[in-house]
Design an enzyme around this catalytic site. Structure first.
Site: not given
Length: 146
Positions: A10-11, A18, A23, A74, A77, A98, A100, A107
């Site tokens: 998502p996103n 964004r 990012y 990726n 969230a 995984e 990111h 964070r």
């Protein structure tokens, strides 16, 4: 020919717009092109997908069973919330890395926990768009293709 799936959650369709301070300014389309160029160079068949819907991501993971050699995920969230995606990875029996863009460990505290990590062969985070290329190399090494 080795086949890999890069799956984005998502996103990530909003990359470049964004929170560029977190990012970066590279769009998902630009990342996809970088990955396809690298896959061509490595002689890898690459599928690149994105969805904002957990069930669609799970469907892609299930479909990878017996058809895809490795998944670079990726999950956005969903990394920190989705037991369902964790279970899908376990059920698919396809190695997953995984991924990111940001360093999730630097964070907010809630981002430090990953449901994906325990069922992944490794994690790449904090290298921005270049992390995708690192993940391609890492997966090929893991599969013994390099």
């Amino acid at each position: 020919m080795t086949s890999l799936l890069i799956l984005n959650g998502p996103n990530l369709n909003l990359l470049g717009k964004r929170q560029p301070e977190v990012y970066g300014s590279t769009t998902l389309s630009q990342i996809e092109k970088m990955c396809h160029d690298k896959a061509l160079e490595l002689n890898v068949e690459l599928t690149f997908e994105q969805s904002n819907h957990e069930g669609v991501l799970i469907d892609h993971i299930h479909a990878a069973r017996d058809t895809i050699d490795g998944i670079i995920l990726n999950a956005g969230a969903y990394t920190h919330t989705s037991v369902a995606i964790m279970d899908a990875i376990s059920s698919a029996e396809v190695p997953v890395i995984e991924l990111h863009l940001s360093n999730i460990h630097a964070r907010e505290k809630f981002r430090h926990h990953s449901f994906i990590a325990p069922v992944s062969v490794g994690q790449i985070c904090g290298f921005g768009p270049n992390g995708y290329l690192l993940a391609l190399d890492a997966m090929l090494h893991f599969l013994g293709e390099v």
